[in-house]
Motif scaffolding. Structure first.
Motif, mmCIF file in Angstrom:
data_model
loop_
_atom_site.group_PDB
_atom_site.id
_atom_site.type_symbol
_atom_site.label_atom_id
_atom_site.label_comp_id
_atom_site.label_asym_id
_atom_site.label_seq_id
_atom_site.Cartn_x
_atom_site.Cartn_y
_atom_site.Cartn_z
ATOM 1 N N VAL A 34 0.825 -1.201 0.000
ATOM 2 C CA VAL A 34 0.000 0.000 0.000
ATOM 3 C C VAL A 34 0.866 1.260 0.000
ATOM 4 O O VAL A 34 0.566 2.249 -0.683
ATOM 5 C CB VAL A 34 -1.000 -0.003 1.178
ATOM 6 N N LEU A 35 1.987 1.235 0.716
ATOM 7 C CA LEU A 35 2.881 2.393 0.722
ATOM 8 C C LEU A 35 3.510 2.621 -0.653
ATOM 9 O O LEU A 35 3.614 3.763 -1.114
ATOM 10 C CB LEU A 35 3.973 2.196 1.772
ATOM 11 N N SER A 36 3.906 1.550 -1.311
ATOM 12 C CA SER A 36 4.525 1.681 -2.623
ATOM 13 C C SER A 36 3.538 2.227 -3.643
ATOM 14 O O SER A 36 3.876 3.106 -4.450
ATOM 15 C CB SER A 36 5.067 0.319 -3.070
ATOM 16 N N ARG A 37 2.308 1.710 -3.597
ATOM 17 C CA ARG A 37 1.283 2.199 -4.514
ATOM 18 C C ARG A 37 0.985 3.683 -4.270
ATOM 19 O O ARG A 37 0.881 4.479 -5.213
ATOM 20 C CB ARG A 37 0.002 1.389 -4.327
ATOM 21 N N GLU A 38 0.883 4.075 -3.004
ATOM 22 C CA GLU A 38 0.594 5.476 -2.684
ATOM 23 C C GLU A 38 1.771 6.378 -3.077
ATOM 24 O O GLU A 38 1.553 7.516 -3.503
ATOM 25 C CB GLU A 38 0.307 5.605 -1.188
ATOM 26 N N ALA A 39 3.000 5.883 -2.935
ATOM 27 C CA ALA A 39 4.155 6.686 -3.327
ATOM 28 C C ALA A 39 4.131 6.993 -4.816
ATOM 29 O O ALA A 39 4.383 8.133 -5.239
ATOM 30 C CB ALA A 39 5.451 5.962 -2.958
ATOM 31 N N GLU A 40 3.830 5.993 -5.635
ATOM 32 C CA GLU A 40 3.769 6.218 -7.083
ATOM 33 C C GLU A 40 2.685 7.225 -7.435
ATOM 34 O O GLU A 40 2.869 8.063 -8.328
ATOM 35 C CB GLU A 40 3.535 4.893 -7.806
ATOM 36 N N PRO A 254 -1.597 2.385 16.807
ATOM 37 C CA PRO A 254 -1.495 0.945 17.117
ATOM 38 C C PRO A 254 -0.601 0.223 16.102
ATOM 39 O O PRO A 254 -0.524 0.609 14.930
ATOM 40 C CB PRO A 254 -2.945 0.465 17.031
ATOM 41 N N ALA A 255 0.048 -0.834 16.544
ATOM 42 C CA ALA A 255 1.016 -1.542 15.699
ATOM 43 C C ALA A 255 0.403 -2.087 14.418
ATOM 44 O O ALA A 255 1.082 -2.206 13.396
ATOM 45 C CB ALA A 255 1.668 -2.667 16.492
ATOM 46 N N GLU A 256 -0.897 -2.428 14.448
ATOM 47 C CA GLU A 256 -1.544 -3.012 13.270
ATOM 48 C C GLU A 256 -2.288 -1.981 12.424
ATOM 49 O O GLU A 256 -3.012 -2.354 11.488
ATOM 50 C CB GLU A 256 -2.512 -4.116 13.709
ATOM 51 N N ALA A 257 -2.127 -0.697 12.715
ATOM 52 C CA ALA A 257 -2.906 0.329 12.022
ATOM 53 C C ALA A 257 -2.661 0.338 10.517
ATOM 54 O O ALA A 257 -3.598 0.476 9.725
ATOM 55 C CB ALA A 257 -2.603 1.704 12.620
ATOM 56 N N LEU A 258 -1.418 0.189 10.111
ATOM 57 C CA LEU A 258 -1.107 0.238 8.681
ATOM 58 C C LEU A 258 -1.603 -1.015 7.971
ATOM 59 O O LEU A 258 -2.121 -0.943 6.844
ATOM 60 C CB LEU A 258 0.393 0.421 8.491
ATOM 61 N N THR A 259 -1.468 -2.171 8.603
ATOM 62 C CA THR A 259 -2.010 -3.405 8.031
ATOM 63 C C THR A 259 -3.520 -3.307 7.882
ATOM 64 O O THR A 259 -4.084 -3.684 6.838
ATOM 65 C CB THR A 259 -1.655 -4.612 8.917
ATOM 66 N N ASP A 260 -4.193 -2.803 8.883
ATOM 67 C CA ASP A 260 -5.651 -2.641 8.815
ATOM 68 C C ASP A 260 -6.045 -1.703 7.686
ATOM 69 O O ASP A 260 -7.007 -1.957 6.953
ATOM 70 C CB ASP A 260 -6.190 -2.119 10.146
ATOM 71 N N ALA A 262 -4.332 -1.136 4.923
ATOM 72 C CA ALA A 262 -4.084 -1.832 3.654
ATOM 73 C C ALA A 262 -5.201 -2.819 3.338
ATOM 74 O O ALA A 262 -5.643 -2.927 2.181
ATOM 75 C CB ALA A 262 -2.746 -2.552 3.714
ATOM 76 N N ARG A 263 -5.690 -3.504 4.345
ATOM 77 C CA ARG A 263 -6.764 -4.464 4.115
ATOM 78 C C ARG A 263 -8.079 -3.781 3.770
ATOM 79 O O ARG A 263 -8.828 -4.257 2.908
ATOM 80 C CB ARG A 263 -6.916 -5.365 5.354
ATOM 81 N N ARG A 264 -8.352 -2.660 4.405
ATOM 82 C CA ARG A 264 -9.578 -1.896 4.066
ATOM 83 C C ARG A 264 -9.518 -1.413 2.634
ATOM 84 O O ARG A 264 -10.508 -1.459 1.895
ATOM 85 C CB ARG A 264 -9.750 -0.719 5.013
ATOM 86 N N TRP A 265 -8.333 -0.920 2.213
ATOM 87 C CA TRP A 265 -8.194 -0.447 0.840
ATOM 88 C C TRP A 265 -8.411 -1.603 -0.140
ATOM 89 O O TRP A 265 -9.086 -1.436 -1.162
ATOM 90 C CB TRP A 265 -6.814 0.166 0.627
ATOM 91 N N LYS A 266 -7.827 -2.766 0.166
ATOM 92 C CA LYS A 266 -7.942 -3.905 -0.735
ATOM 93 C C LYS A 266 -9.402 -4.340 -0.866
ATOM 94 O O LYS A 266 -9.887 -4.652 -1.958
ATOM 95 C CB LYS A 266 -7.097 -5.066 -0.208
ATOM 96 N N GLN A 267 -10.122 -4.351 0.244
ATOM 97 C CA GLN A 267 -11.541 -4.726 0.212
ATOM 98 C C GLN A 267 -12.353 -3.731 -0.601
ATOM 99 O O GLN A 267 -13.219 -4.107 -1.387
ATOM 100 C CB GLN A 267 -12.079 -4.809 1.642
ATOM 101 N N ALA A 268 -12.059 -2.451 -0.457
ATOM 102 C CA ALA A 268 -12.770 -1.433 -1.220
ATOM 103 C C ALA A 268 -12.482 -1.553 -2.712
ATOM 104 O O ALA A 268 -13.375 -1.348 -3.555
ATOM 105 C CB ALA A 268 -12.372 -0.048 -0.725
ATOM 106 N N ALA A 269 -11.245 -1.914 -3.048
ATOM 107 C CA ALA A 269 -10.887 -2.051 -4.465
ATOM 108 C C ALA A 269 -11.556 -3.254 -5.106
ATOM 109 O O ALA A 269 -11.787 -3.282 -6.311
ATOM 110 C CB ALA A 269 -9.364 -2.172 -4.580
ATOM 111 N N GLU A 270 -11.856 -4.273 -4.298
ATOM 112 C CA GLU A 270 -12.503 -5.475 -4.839
ATOM 113 C C GLU A 270 -13.991 -5.257 -5.027
ATOM 114 O O GLU A 270 -14.654 -5.977 -5.736
ATOM 115 C CB GLU A 270 -12.256 -6.644 -3.871
#
Length: 270
Positions: A34-40, A254-260, A262-270
């Motif tokens: 998700v970070l790489s995609r946002e950077a581009e 929270p430690a899992e904030a970025l993972t969460d 990324a998963r929300r973005w992936k679900q929205a994209a699907e």
């Protein structure tokens, strides 16, 4: 997931002696994707925070944590904030945030320099109680312009430097060849490499630079410049999106904030 806890005594010893430390696999593939995609996407924008090589390829994007949610979470991530707080013994604020590109074939040189030299001369930072902590978004290899460090060079303090405004599109306080040669004779050169998700942290006075990238393999690295709150800058000369004036201590997410995220973005994209 590695590196969730504090730095070990051995890691602290290496940082104290050598001036740098590499932490592999600090961020997982979902987070890095998700970070790489946002950077581009950010590099494709037309904003004053985005600086380009003379060729037009992206060189660096400043302050992405102020206008992008993924990078806001990264900028307050406990896996990055915790180790630096441990070393400095106090809370931190974000002095600078940038996403550096070393584009395939056209990524240009970063001359030999010390980061604190710029922070002191251009921003009025009192002491080298700030450091860069770098997150690899692409694989950094020996061939695609890795960051080169001169171990133990931080022990020489802040060295005399010249203001280079012509070599690249980015003005930099650089060291002359004789100084670099002497430091390399003492400490050698290392070029930490690793997979996406690795983290490199290094002292503000550690001398470093990187060669151009003439390979087909780009490498993007996010740099958080974390400064001890008591060491806030006194006389900034650069725009506030380069040298921030908000000295509010960072409250880690929270430690899992970025993972969460990324998963929300992936679900929205699907």
């Amino acid at each position: 997931m590695q590196n969730e806890g504090p730095l070990s005594a051995e890691q602290l010893r290496q940082f104290e002696e050598e001036g740098w430390l590499f932490l592999p696999e600090t961020f997982n593939p979902e987070e890095i994707a998700v970070l790489s995609r946002e950077a581009e996407a950010i590099y494709a924008e037309n904003r004053p925070e985005i600086w380009r090589e003379k060729s037009g390829a992206p060189r660096t994007a400043f302050a992405a944590h102020t206008f992008n949610e993924a990078f806001r979470l990264l900028g307050a991530h406990p896996r990055l904030i915790g180790p630096v707080e441990q070393i400095f013994g106090e809370q931190l604020y974000m002095h600078q945030f940038k996403i550096n590109a070393k584009a395939a074939f056209t990524g240009d040189v970063w001359q030999w320099h010390q980061d604190y030299g710029t922070w002191a001369r251009d921003d009025g930072m009192p002491e080298p109680r700030a450091m860069n902590i770098a997150v690899f978004l692409d694989e950094v290899m020996p061939i695609n312009g890795p960051l080169m460090l001169i171990p133990r060079s931080q022990r020489h303090g802040t060295l005399e430097a010249g203001h280079d405004t012509s070599t690249t599109s980015y003005p930099l306080w650089t060291l002359d060849d004789a100084v670099v040669t002497r430091l390399v004779e003492e400490g050698g050169i290392v070029a930490p490499t690793g997979k996406p998700g690795g983290v490199l942290m290094f002292h503000g006075n550690l001398v470093h630079g990187s060669a151009p990238n003439i390979t087909p393999y780009p490498r993007k690295i996010v740099y958080l410049t974390l400064n001890a709150v008591s060491n806030h800058i006194r006389s900034p000369t650069r725009p506030d999106w380069i040298a921030h004036r908000d000295f509010t201590p960072i409250e880690p997410v929270p430690a899992e904030a970025l993972t969460d995220y990324a998963r929300r973005w992936k679900q929205a994209a699907e």
